[in-house]
Design a protein around this motif. Structure first.
Motif, mmCIF file in Angstrom:
data_model
loop_
_atom_site.group_PDB
_atom_site.id
_atom_site.type_symbol
_atom_site.label_atom_id
_atom_site.label_comp_id
_atom_site.label_asym_id
_atom_site.label_seq_id
_atom_site.Cartn_x
_atom_site.Cartn_y
_atom_site.Cartn_z
ATOM 1 N N ASN A 94 0.938 -1.463 0.168
ATOM 2 C CA ASN A 94 -0.557 0.148 -0.366
ATOM 3 C C ASN A 94 0.746 1.243 0.196
ATOM 4 O OD1 ASN A 94 -1.853 -1.227 0.342
ATOM 5 N ND2 ASN A 94 -2.473 -1.580 2.165
ATOM 6 N N SER A 95 1.348 0.996 1.053
ATOM 7 C CA SER A 95 3.284 2.203 0.974
ATOM 8 C C SER A 95 3.833 2.685 -0.831
ATOM 9 C CB SER A 95 3.781 2.048 2.167
ATOM 10 O OG SER A 95 3.449 1.907 3.074
ATOM 11 N N ALA A 101 2.022 6.646 -7.135
ATOM 12 C CA ALA A 101 0.694 7.633 -6.740
ATOM 13 C C ALA A 101 1.081 9.334 -6.783
ATOM 14 C CB ALA A 101 -0.646 7.123 -6.058
ATOM 15 N N LEU A 102 1.608 9.595 -6.177
ATOM 16 C CA LEU A 102 2.619 10.734 -5.149
ATOM 17 C C LEU A 102 3.009 11.580 -6.553
ATOM 18 C CD1 LEU A 102 2.402 10.584 -1.330
ATOM 19 C CD2 LEU A 102 0.828 11.706 -3.131
ATOM 20 N N ILE A 103 3.984 10.278 -6.392
ATOM 21 C CA ILE A 103 4.952 10.452 -7.802
ATOM 22 C C ILE A 103 4.603 10.826 -9.143
ATOM 23 C CG2 ILE A 103 6.411 10.249 -9.280
ATOM 24 C CD1 ILE A 103 8.018 8.255 -6.416
ATOM 25 N N LEU A 105 1.626 11.805 -9.518
ATOM 26 C CA LEU A 105 0.725 13.617 -9.797
ATOM 27 C C LEU A 105 1.580 13.945 -9.755
ATOM 28 C CD1 LEU A 105 -2.201 12.790 -6.907
ATOM 29 C CD2 LEU A 105 -2.513 12.673 -9.131
ATOM 30 N N ALA A 106 2.476 14.778 -9.012
ATOM 31 C CA ALA A 106 3.308 15.373 -9.325
ATOM 32 C C ALA A 106 4.816 15.434 -10.817
ATOM 33 C CB ALA A 106 5.325 15.131 -7.939
ATOM 34 N N ILE A 107 4.596 14.515 -10.996
ATOM 35 C CA ILE A 107 5.548 14.508 -12.414
ATOM 36 C C ILE A 107 3.801 15.221 -13.269
ATOM 37 C CG2 ILE A 107 5.996 12.807 -14.605
ATOM 38 C CD1 ILE A 107 6.615 11.577 -12.824
ATOM 39 N N ALA A 108 2.390 15.110 -13.066
ATOM 40 C CA ALA A 108 1.384 14.957 -13.911
ATOM 41 C C ALA A 108 1.329 17.092 -13.444
ATOM 42 C CB ALA A 108 0.270 14.593 -13.726
ATOM 43 N N VAL A 109 1.573 16.907 -12.526
ATOM 44 C CA VAL A 109 1.189 18.657 -12.245
ATOM 45 C C VAL A 109 2.299 19.241 -13.053
ATOM 46 C CG1 VAL A 109 1.251 20.521 -10.323
ATOM 47 C CG2 VAL A 109 0.041 17.870 -9.917
#
Length: 315
Positions: A94-95, A101-103, A105-109
């Motif tokens: 899960n971690s 997912a955070l990475i 999202l960061a790349i997407a932003v």
């Protein structure tokens, strides 16, 4: 008769009573075990079967315990039970998913911001071109010449050199109207006014040194002024007109200018749409400096715009 019968009776009685027979005399007494009755045999068999079953169950329990102990030893080798290990593995997965997912999202932003920045940059590039002549008062060739002269300044593609734009017209005022609009357009983000960035060489006093100081002041380090206008560059009324031309030559050096990354707009009177007339006039002014005149014209006429005397303002 009687004695024989009695003797015979005694002998039969002696045999039936279990005494030794004459043939067995001299042999040790044989010991005979008395067999148990049938009920006793069944109980003993049942007892033996039950004991065997208990022993078998005990053996099975021992094997099961040994197997459990071995399994426990294997699964708790690191001090973690299988259930706890499963939870830890699940938590780790899960971690990893959350971090991934955070990475993502960061790349997407970041990609979105870069894309927006690139889009805004392209939009600005297109905007400044379309805003030069919003009322379409210039022909296509004139628009192309102006865009080419402003490109390195507006797009910041060549910070080391300097860009020039020579505007010719039968009436210098017509050329000046276009030049003033472009000057205002390029310096629109500057706090300077159009008048402060415009120098009329025909009325300028102080000679070459004063002109140099004025240009240095306008183009000083940290200044947000990107363009200046020099009017009447063909004026020869000043005693140091040739020295001013040499100063102009230094400021318009495309490779190693006095002040880099600036636009110098110049106006002059001419009846022809090319710089040939102005070139010949300079040679008449300074007949012994033909080579210098040719070098000067190559620097100031990289982008030459000709406008009619009744040319309307574009701003």
């Amino acid at each position: 008769m009687t004695d024989k019968g009695e003797g015979k009776g005694k002998r039969d009685s002696h045999i039936s009573s279990g005494n030794k027979s004459p043939e067995k005399e001299g042999l040790p007494d044989a010991k005979y075990s008395v067999p148990a009755d049938s009920n006793s045999g069944e109980e003993e068999g049942n007892q033996t079967t039950e004991d065997q079953s208990k022993k078998k169950r005990a053996d099975n329990l021992n094997k099961t315990d040994e197997s459990n102990i071995k399994s426990k030893d294997e699964t708790t080798e690191n001090g973690v039970s299988p259930k706890k290990q499963s939870k830890q593995n699940s938590a780790g997965n899960n971690s990893a998913l959350i971090i991934g997912a955070l990475i993502f999202l960061a790349i997407a932003v970041i990609f979105s911001r870069v894309s927006d920045s690139y889009s805004d940059s392209n939009s600005q590039k297109e905007d400044w071109r379309s805003n030069i002549d919003p009322n379409n008062r210039l022909v296509h060739e004139q628009q192309y010449t102006i865009t080419a002269s402003l490109k390195s300044i507006m797009d910041q593609t060549h910070r080391e050199g300097v860009s020039t734009l020579l505007i010719l017209s039968p009436k210098e005022k017509s050329a000046a109207r276009i030049a003033q609009c472009l000057l205002k357009f390029v310096n629109r983000k500057s706090r300077a006014t159009t008048a402060s960035t415009e120098i009329d060489l025909k009325s300028h006093r102080g000679g070459k040194l004063q002109l140099d100081q004025d240009l240095q002041l306008l183009f000083k380090s940290g200044s947000d002024i990107q363009a200046v206008l020099l009017r009447h560059i063909d004026d020869n009324s000043s005693s140091d007109a040739f020295e001013r031309a040499r100063l102009l030559f230094a400021y318009c050096d495309g490779e190693n200018p006095v002040v880099p990354h600036r636009l110098i707009i110049m106006t002059a009177t001419s009846e022809t749409p090319h710089e040939s007339e102005l070139r010949e006039r300079f040679k008449e002014y300074w007949p012994s400096e033909h080579d210098f005149v040719d070098a000067l014209m190559s620097r100031i006429s990289g982008h030459t715009l000709f406008v009619d005397e009744d040319q309307l303002s574009i701003c």
